[in-house]
Structure formats: structure tokens, C-alpha cells
Design a protein around this motif. Structure first.
Motif, PDB file in Angstrom:
ATOM      1  N   SER A   1      16.847  23.982   9.811  1.00 28.26           N
ATOM      2  CA  SER A   1      18.206  24.525   9.919  1.00 28.26           C
ATOM      3  C   SER A   1      18.814  24.418  11.323  1.00 28.26           C
ATOM      4  CB  SER A   1      18.247  25.973   9.421  1.00 28.26           C
ATOM      5  OG  SER A   1      17.388  26.793  10.179  1.00 28.26           O
ATOM      6  N   PRO A   2      18.067  24.613  12.437  1.00 29.81           N
ATOM      7  CA  PRO A   2      18.711  24.483  13.752  1.00 29.81           C
ATOM      8  C   PRO A   2      19.230  23.074  14.046  1.00 29.81           C
ATOM      9  CG  PRO A   2      16.640  25.670  13.947  1.00 29.81           C
ATOM     10  CD  PRO A   2      16.673  25.082  12.581  1.00 29.81           C
ATOM     11  N   GLY A   3      18.716  22.075  13.353  1.00 30.38           N
ATOM     12  CA  GLY A   3      19.150  20.703  13.601  1.00 30.38           C
ATOM     13  C   GLY A   3      20.245  20.211  12.692  1.00 30.38           C
ATOM     14  N   ILE A   4      20.810  21.084  11.842  1.00 37.48           N
ATOM     15  CA  ILE A   4      21.803  20.642  10.852  1.00 37.48           C
ATOM     16  C   ILE A   4      23.022  20.017  11.526  1.00 37.48           C
ATOM     17  CG2 ILE A   4      23.483  21.488   9.164  1.00 37.48           C
ATOM     18  CD1 ILE A   4      21.329  23.335   8.085  1.00 37.48           C
ATOM     19  N   GLU A   5      23.567  20.668  12.538  1.00 39.29           N
ATOM     20  CA  GLU A   5      24.741  20.122  13.217  1.00 39.29           C
ATOM     21  C   GLU A   5      24.415  18.808  13.926  1.00 39.29           C
ATOM     22  OE1 GLU A   5      26.629  22.935  15.741  1.00 39.29           O
ATOM     23  OE2 GLU A   5      27.052  24.363  14.123  1.00 39.29           O
ATOM     24  N   LEU A   6      23.195  18.703  14.442  1.00 41.33           N
ATOM     25  CA  LEU A   6      22.787  17.466  15.112  1.00 41.33           C
ATOM     26  C   LEU A   6      22.623  16.330  14.107  1.00 41.33           C
ATOM     27  CD1 LEU A   6      20.134  18.979  17.564  1.00 41.33           C
ATOM     28  CD2 LEU A   6      22.530  18.414  18.035  1.00 41.33           C
ATOM     29  N   VAL A   7      22.120  16.642  12.915  1.00 43.74           N
ATOM     30  CA  VAL A   7      22.040  15.641  11.851  1.00 43.74           C
ATOM     31  C   VAL A   7      23.426  15.157  11.466  1.00 43.74           C
ATOM     32  CG1 VAL A   7      21.404  15.262   9.431  1.00 43.74           C
ATOM     33  CG2 VAL A   7      19.848  16.503  10.935  1.00 43.74           C
ATOM     34  N   ALA A   8      24.358  16.108  11.307  1.00 41.77           N
ATOM     35  CA  ALA A   8      25.733  15.751  10.947  1.00 41.77           C
ATOM     36  C   ALA A   8      26.366  14.864  12.012  1.00 41.77           C
ATOM     37  CB  ALA A   8      26.551  17.022  10.749  1.00 41.77           C
ATOM     38  N   GLU A   9      26.135  15.191  13.265  1.00 42.46           N
ATOM     39  CA  GLU A   9      26.707  14.406  14.367  1.00 42.46           C
ATOM     40  C   GLU A   9      26.102  13.005  14.423  1.00 42.46           C
ATOM     41  OE1 GLU A   9      26.797  14.569  19.262  1.00 42.46           O
ATOM     42  OE2 GLU A   9      26.397  16.400  18.110  1.00 42.46           O
ATOM     43  N   GLN A  10      24.780  12.894  14.274  1.00 45.06           N
ATOM     44  CA  GLN A  10      24.135  11.589  14.392  1.00 45.06           C
ATOM     45  C   GLN A  10      24.499  10.663  13.239  1.00 45.06           C
ATOM     46  OE1 GLN A  10      19.913  11.613  15.296  1.00 45.06           O
ATOM     47  NE2 GLN A  10      19.563   9.724  14.162  1.00 45.06           N
ATOM     48  N   PHE A  11      24.569  11.202  12.024  1.00 46.52           N
ATOM     49  CA  PHE A  11      24.821  10.369  10.850  1.00 46.52           C
ATOM     50  C   PHE A  11      26.304  10.300  10.480  1.00 46.52           C
ATOM     51  CE2 PHE A  11      20.278  11.487   9.328  1.00 46.52           C
ATOM     52  CZ  PHE A  11      19.756  10.497  10.148  1.00 46.52           C
ATOM     53  N   GLY A  12      27.148  11.029  11.191  1.00 46.72           N
ATOM     54  CA  GLY A  12      28.575  10.996  10.914  1.00 46.72           C
ATOM     55  C   GLY A  12      28.949  11.587   9.580  1.00 46.72           C
ATOM     56  N   VAL A  13      28.320  12.709   9.207  1.00 42.84           N
ATOM     57  CA  VAL A  13      28.604  13.372   7.936  1.00 42.84           C
ATOM     58  C   VAL A  13      29.024  14.809   8.210  1.00 42.84           C
ATOM     59  CG1 VAL A  13      26.999  11.908   6.668  1.00 42.84           C
ATOM     60  CG2 VAL A  13      26.194  14.072   7.635  1.00 42.84           C
ATOM     61  N   SER A  14      29.459  15.503   7.169  1.00 39.05           N
ATOM     62  CA  SER A  14      29.863  16.893   7.321  1.00 39.05           C
ATOM     63  C   SER A  14      28.646  17.793   7.438  1.00 39.05           C
ATOM     64  CB  SER A  14      30.705  17.329   6.120  1.00 39.05           C
ATOM     65  OG  SER A  14      29.913  17.340   4.933  1.00 39.05           O
ATOM     66  N   ASP A  15      28.882  19.014   7.929  1.00 39.23           N
ATOM     67  CA  ASP A  15      27.785  19.980   8.015  1.00 39.23           C
ATOM     68  C   ASP A  15      27.232  20.310   6.636  1.00 39.23           C
ATOM     69  OD1 ASP A  15      28.039  20.029  10.728  1.00 39.23           O
ATOM     70  OD2 ASP A  15      29.018  21.980  10.840  1.00 39.23           O
TER      71      ASP A  15
ATOM     72  N   GLN B   1      16.905  21.764  20.455  1.00 40.52           N
ATOM     73  CA  GLN B   1      17.637  21.843  21.716  1.00 40.52           C
ATOM     74  C   GLN B   1      17.090  20.869  22.757  1.00 40.52           C
ATOM     75  OE1 GLN B   1      18.053  25.821  23.326  1.00 40.52           O
ATOM     76  NE2 GLN B   1      18.143  25.037  25.417  1.00 40.52           N
ATOM     77  N   ALA B   2      15.771  20.722  22.779  1.00 38.60           N
ATOM     78  CA  ALA B   2      15.145  19.890  23.807  1.00 38.60           C
ATOM     79  C   ALA B   2      15.111  18.415  23.433  1.00 38.60           C
ATOM     80  CB  ALA B   2      13.732  20.398  24.090  1.00 38.60           C
ATOM     81  N   LYS B   3      14.831  18.105  22.161  1.00 35.98           N
ATOM     82  CA  LYS B   3      14.541  16.722  21.778  1.00 35.98           C
ATOM     83  C   LYS B   3      15.419  16.190  20.640  1.00 35.98           C
ATOM     84  CE  LYS B   3      10.831  16.102  24.448  1.00 35.98           C
ATOM     85  NZ  LYS B   3      10.696  14.997  25.438  1.00 35.98           N
ATOM     86  N   GLY B   4      16.288  17.010  20.058  1.00 30.07           N
ATOM     87  CA  GLY B   4      17.084  16.551  18.936  1.00 30.07           C
ATOM     88  C   GLY B   4      16.490  17.001  17.602  1.00 30.07           C
ATOM     89  N   TRP B   5      17.215  16.735  16.523  1.00 27.64           N
ATOM     90  CA  TRP B   5      16.822  17.265  15.210  1.00 27.64           C
ATOM     91  C   TRP B   5      15.492  16.702  14.732  1.00 27.64           C
ATOM     92  CZ3 TRP B   5      15.740  14.493  10.860  1.00 27.64           C
ATOM     93  CH2 TRP B   5      16.130  13.167  10.820  1.00 27.64           C
ATOM     94  N   THR B   6      15.159  15.468  15.129  1.00 29.86           N
ATOM     95  CA  THR B   6      13.911  14.867  14.628  1.00 29.86           C
ATOM     96  C   THR B   6      12.688  15.668  15.051  1.00 29.86           C
ATOM     97  OG1 THR B   6      13.773  13.402  16.555  1.00 29.86           O
ATOM     98  CG2 THR B   6      14.893  12.550  14.604  1.00 29.86           C
ATOM     99  N   TRP B   7      12.818  16.400  16.158  1.00 32.54           N
ATOM    100  CA  TRP B   7      11.661  17.151  16.616  1.00 32.54           C
ATOM    101  C   TRP B   7      11.405  18.403  15.792  1.00 32.54           C
ATOM    102  CZ3 TRP B   7       7.591  16.705  19.993  1.00 32.54           C
ATOM    103  CH2 TRP B   7       7.490  15.459  20.609  1.00 32.54           C
ATOM    104  N   THR B   8      12.383  18.822  15.006  1.00 31.31           N
ATOM    105  CA  THR B   8      12.067  19.891  14.045  1.00 31.31           C
ATOM    106  C   THR B   8      11.066  19.384  13.020  1.00 31.31           C
ATOM    107  OG1 THR B   8      13.895  19.309  12.541  1.00 31.31           O
ATOM    108  CG2 THR B   8      14.396  20.843  14.334  1.00 31.31           C
ATOM    109  N   ILE B   9      11.179  18.101  12.661  1.00 29.36           N
ATOM    110  CA  ILE B   9      10.251  17.507  11.703  1.00 29.36           C
ATOM    111  C   ILE B   9       8.905  17.203  12.365  1.00 29.36           C
ATOM    112  CG2 ILE B   9       9.927  15.675  10.007  1.00 29.36           C
ATOM    113  CD1 ILE B   9      12.262  17.569   9.424  1.00 29.36           C
ATOM    114  N   TRP B  10       8.939  16.722  13.607  1.00 29.23           N
ATOM    115  CA  TRP B  10       7.674  16.453  14.305  1.00 29.23           C
ATOM    116  C   TRP B  10       6.866  17.736  14.499  1.00 29.23           C
ATOM    117  CZ3 TRP B  10       6.556  11.842  13.509  1.00 29.23           C
ATOM    118  CH2 TRP B  10       7.400  10.761  13.752  1.00 29.23           C
TER     119      TRP B  10
END
Length: 532
Positions: free
Chosen positions: A111-125, A242-251
Motif C-alpha cells: 500500500s505505501p507504494g501505490i502512488e509510486l506505482v501509479a506515477e511509474q506506470f502512468g495510471v490512476s491511483d 520512501q528509500a528505494k521506490g515501490w519495488t522494494w516493498t516487494i523485495w
């Protein structure tokens, strides 16, 4: 090679056992000093005698057709999970809780990376939020197909858990490497789907080891692990995003689940009595040469058709949910609390990031209120379960399922208290600690409601516990998965105070449910052909 029983009976221990041709990690029946119980020794000797008597073919046929049930050697059989030492049962219970936590944290850690996912992929929240929603839907649907496998003696619970966890861990790699939303969303659904077995039947694994009168305490501990997953997910995911981007929530999820997989593969033994006895029967057949030695679960499985399996796994959960008033109402109540929990998670972004100016990591720390509330609740609930519920349960003449519900009555009142408190103290002019304290009471309500509701349903329908729990998991997950999709707009359009007041009003309207069930539950159960 002498090894601890938890290692011998673990997934890796079983693999080593068969890969070595039963030479390593041997069981008691394969030790030189093993004494075959008289029941099986006589049956095997009789069969050998009749086989040598070629003149009596009919006697031979009858002997080979007669099945000898393989059971525990004695009431104190150390292989029976209920007879394990207190320390071993606590150790394995911890492992089940760790397994459950490692899967459940996978929902909210995203959930903390949702806005970052939207920004990177160019989609809505909202589109990005589907990564959370589909994960929850996956672990709601998954138990309908995967959890029944754990009831098959040839598989057992541990094998299903570990293999499902292995796929879950592997799926995290392509998920973190996804280059578009079309690749991310199916992988998130698949992760929830394959990770679902322990979420639905972890409580059954715990119940395998503990007597019914202890179930409230240990199921409560397992439920605590389940609650802590979504609560601590934003804390771990917030700093990572915050530190590494949304992918790090998965890592981070990969590291948590991968570490758990490595530990549990070596230290989680089988707890299903049916699976343990099936494996014992196989060893006794090899020891005695008598193919008529079979466990009861093995015999039942041989006579179960595919239609009966489909009826048990796919039809019965829905049948019980929508035809049994008690099941429907309790499932609805639990689903409501579960859904509001995910709305709560979304509201923290509005309250602490937008109103109080917190960053993603600091916003994750705000969830410590929910976490501490759950821990403190269990600390008070456990003595109540031990000193109040357990004596009532042991006195079967005075125990009825409705004895579980006073806990739910208390929990029902804490939900609206928390929602009104949190909503109307969320303004930037009020210190941030005030709404955090208010959120802690939501954990009190949800923990007590889940604890009482699931135990109540299990007591009402003991013959159909698997179907009841699978249906509850499906119902609450599908309802809860929809709420995050409109959560941000809900709190923005109404304001946090008004939005929480709407939710608080709904929970106030639901307060009578445990009181009505307590007063009339026995009468309603008397009309049912499924309830005991």
C-alpha cells in the motif's frame, strides 16, 4: 541417524527420508528395537499362515479383504500431536503464526507504494490500488481450491504449506521486476492465491495440537499473527518505498517470506493426524508385508468421488453461508470489520501524510497504534480464556457455543468508539498521537470480534469447520478487497471526520448482532440440519 522429530517430520526431513531410500531420518517403526504392537503382529501372522495354506482359497480371500485400521498405539502415543510436549506444541504453534504472518503482510506492505506505482506506470491511483485488491481476492478464492488438499492424507498440511510458500516466494521476483501494470496485477493475484492455504487452515493446524478447551488461547494467538500482518505491512513498506521506490516493498516481502520458507521447511512437522497415520500405515505395510493395514483417512479417501470432493470444497461453503442465518450474519459482521480495517489503512495517508506532513516511513510508524492495541488486547484476553472460558468448556454440561459471544459484545462497542475518536481528532491542529491512540481501540474490537465469531461458528458447525472457515475467508476477502478501490475518494470527498462517522454509524447498527445471537442462537440452531 538420530535427529529431532520436528526435523525428521519436516518437509526437508521427508525429502531426505525418501531420497535416501528410507535410510536416513528413520521413524520408530524402522528402528532395530521397535516392538510391533500385538494387534498388528497377530493380524500379520494370521495372514502369513493363511497364505501358506493353499488348500483353503476362500479363507485366503477373506483374510486379504479384511482391513486392519492403523491408529495410535496407545492413548499416550508420542506421535499424536495432542501428546507432544508443551514446549514442542508451543514451538510448532509459533511456526504456524510465522507462516501466517509472512503471507498476510504481503497485502498491506504494497500500500505505501501505490502512488509510486501509479506515477511509474502512468495510471490512476485506483488502477494501482488493484495490486492490493487482487492480492486479497486471491487469498479469498485460493482456499476453495488449495486448502482441501491439506485434508488429503497423502499430502497433509505441511507439504501443501511449503509447496505453496515456495511458489509464493518465487512469484515475488517477477512481481518486483514488472515493467507495466498488465504484468504486475496477475502476479499479485497469483501470489495471494498460492499463499492462501495457511490463511484458511492455519487455525486447523493449531487445533490439531491443542485440546478444545485450549483453542481460544491458541487460536487467539494465531489470529494475532494474522492481524499483525496487515498492520505492520505499511510500516515495513513505508520506509522501503520512501528509500528505494515501490519495488522494494516487494523485495522486503521476498526477504520475509523467503527467510520463513527456509526456516519452516526444516522445522515445521506434520500436524494432521490423518496424514501422520497414513504414513505410519505405509511403514507398517512395508514392515509386515501386510497390504491390509490402512489408516481411516486412507480408506475414506479411496471411497470419495470427484463429485463429493467438489461438493465439499466448492458448493458447501456457499450453501452454509447463504442458507444458515447464523453463518450469514457472522460472516457479514466479520467481513465488515475486515473491510473497514483496509479503509483504515488508506485513511492514514490522508491523516498523517496530508494533514500532518509525515513522509511514507513516518506514516508507517502511525500503524503502531493498531499493533500495540492488538498486543495489549491479547494480553488481557488470554487470562480470560484460561480462567473463565476454559473451566466452562471443560464442564460440557454447561457449555454452549453462545458462551463465546460475550467477547464479541465487548468488541462490537470498541469499533464505533475507535472510528469516531480517530475521525474527529485527525485534524492538523490536534497532536498526531491522539488519533493513533484512537486507532488502537479498533484493534481491540476487531481482535475480539474475530476471536469470538470464528470460534462460535466452529462450535455451532463442528462437522463442517473446513467449509465454514473457507466460506468466511472467501466472503470477508471479497468484500474487503473492494473497499480500498474507493477509499481515497471516500475520505477526500467527505472528509475524514464525516467518513469515519458514516463507518461508525454502520458499526453502531451492527452492535445488536452478537446480543441477538447470544439470546436466540440456540433456537436458530435447532432449526438447522447442519448445526450441532
Amino acid at each position: 541417524m538420530p535427529v529431532p522429530a520436528v526435523v525428521r517430520d519436516s518437509f526437508i526431513g521427508t525429502v531426505v527420508y525418501f531420497a535416501s531410500g528410507q535410510q536416513y531420518f528413520r521413524h520408530p517403526e524402522e528402528q532395530p528395537d521397535f516392538v510391533l504392537p500385538e494387534k498388528y503382529a497377530k493380524a500379520s501372522q494370521k495372514r502369513l499362515t493363511q497364505r501358506s495354506d493353499r488348500s483353503d482359497a476362500s479363507s485366503q480371500t477373506q483374510s486379504e479383504a479384511a482391513t486392519i485400521i492403523v491408529d495410535w498405539y496407545s492413548p499416550d502415543d508420542p506421535e499424536c500431536p495432542r501428546n507432544w510436549s508443551f514446549f514442542k506444541r508451543c514451538f510448532v504453534t509459533f511456526n504456524i503464526c510465522l507462516l501466517t504472518f509472512s503471507i498476510y503482510i504481503g497485502s498491506a506492505i504494497y500500500s505505501p507504494g501505490i502512488e509510486l506505482v501509479a506515477e511509474q506506470f502512468g495510471v490512476s491511483d485506483v488502477a494501482a490500488t488493484l495490486g492490493l485488491t487482487l492480492f486479497v481476492v486471491g487469498y479469498g478464492i485460493g482456499p476453495m481450491f488449495l486448502s482441501p488438499l491439506s485434508e488429503i492424507p497423502q499430502f497433509g498440511r505441511t507439504t501443501v504449506y511449503i509447496l505453496a510458500m515456495l511458489v509464493f516466494v518465487c512469484v515475488q521476483v517477477p512481481t518486483a521486476l514488472s515493467k507495466n501494470l498488465g504484468a504486475l496485477l496477475p502476479l499479485r493475484f497469483l501470489a495471494g492465491f498460492v499463499g492462501s492455504p495457511p490463511l484458511a487452515t492455519g487455525g486447523a493446524s493449531v487445533a490439531d495440537m491443542w485440546a478444545p478447551e485450549d483453542r481460544a488461547v491458541v487460536i487467539g494467538l494465531w489470529g494475532l499473527a494474522a492481524v499483525c500482518g496487515p498492520v505492520l505491512g505499511p510500516l515495513a513498506g513505508g520506509f522501503a518505498a520512501q528509500a528505494k521506490g515501490w519495488t522494494w516493498t516487494i523485495w522486503i516481502l521476498l526477504r520475509i517470506s523467503g527467510g520463513s520458507l527456509a526456516w519452516l521447511s526444516l522445522t515445521l512437522p506434520e500436524t494432521s493426524a490423518q496424514a501422520i497415520l497414513f504414513r505410519r500405515a505405509d511403514r507398517l505395510r512395508r514392515l509386515t508385508g501386510n497390504p491390509n493395514l490402512k489408516s481411516q483417512g486412507e480408506i475414506d479417501g479411496e471411497h470419495m468421488t470427484m463429485g463429493e470432493i467438489a461438493q465439499m470444497t466448492l458448493v458447501r461453503p456457499f450453501l452454509l453461508t447463504f442458507r444458515e442465518p447464523i453463518v450469514f450474519v457472522m460472516n457479514l459482521y466479520v467481513a465488515l470489520a475486515y473491510s473497514i480495517l483496509y479503509l483504515f489503512i488508506a485513511s492514514f495517508n490522508v491523516v498523517f501524510i496530508e494533514n500532518h506532513g509525515s513522509n511514507l516511513g513516518e506514516n508507517g510508524l502511525a500503524f503502531m497504534g493498531l499493533f500495540i492495541g492488538a498486543i495489549v488486547t491479547y494480553a488481557f484476553f488470554a487470562p480470560y480464556a484460561i480462567y473463565v472460558l476454559k473451566p466452562i468448556f471443560q464442564n460440557c454440561a454447561h457449555f454452549i457455543p453462545e458462551n463465546r459471544l460475550p467477547v464479541a459484545m465487548v468488541g462490537a462497542t470498541f469499533l464505533p468508539i475507535s472510528l469516531f475518536w480517530f475521525g474527529w481528532t485527525s485534524f492538523s491542529s490536534i497532536n498526531f498521537i491522539v488519533p493513533i491512540i484512537g486507532s488502537a481501540f479498533f484493534s481491540v474490537g476487531t481482535f475480539l470480534l474475530f476471536q469470538a465469531g470464528l470460534n462460535y461458528l466452529s462450535d455451532c458447525y463442528p462437522r463442517y469447520v473446513a467449509s465454514i472457515l473457507a466460506g468466511n475467508d472467501f466472503f470477508r476477502s471479497c468484500v474487503g478487497a473492494a473497499f480500498p478501490l474507493f477509499s481515497t475518494a471516500f475520505f477526500h470527498d467527505l472528509g475524514v471526520g464525516q467518513a469515519c462517522s458514516v463507518l461508525g454509524g454502520i458499526t453502531v447498527a451492527m452492535i445488536p448482532i452478537p446480543f441477538i445471537s447470544y439470546s436466540y442462537g440456540a433456537r436458530i440452531r435447532a432449526w438447522s440440519k447442519y448445526a450441532d
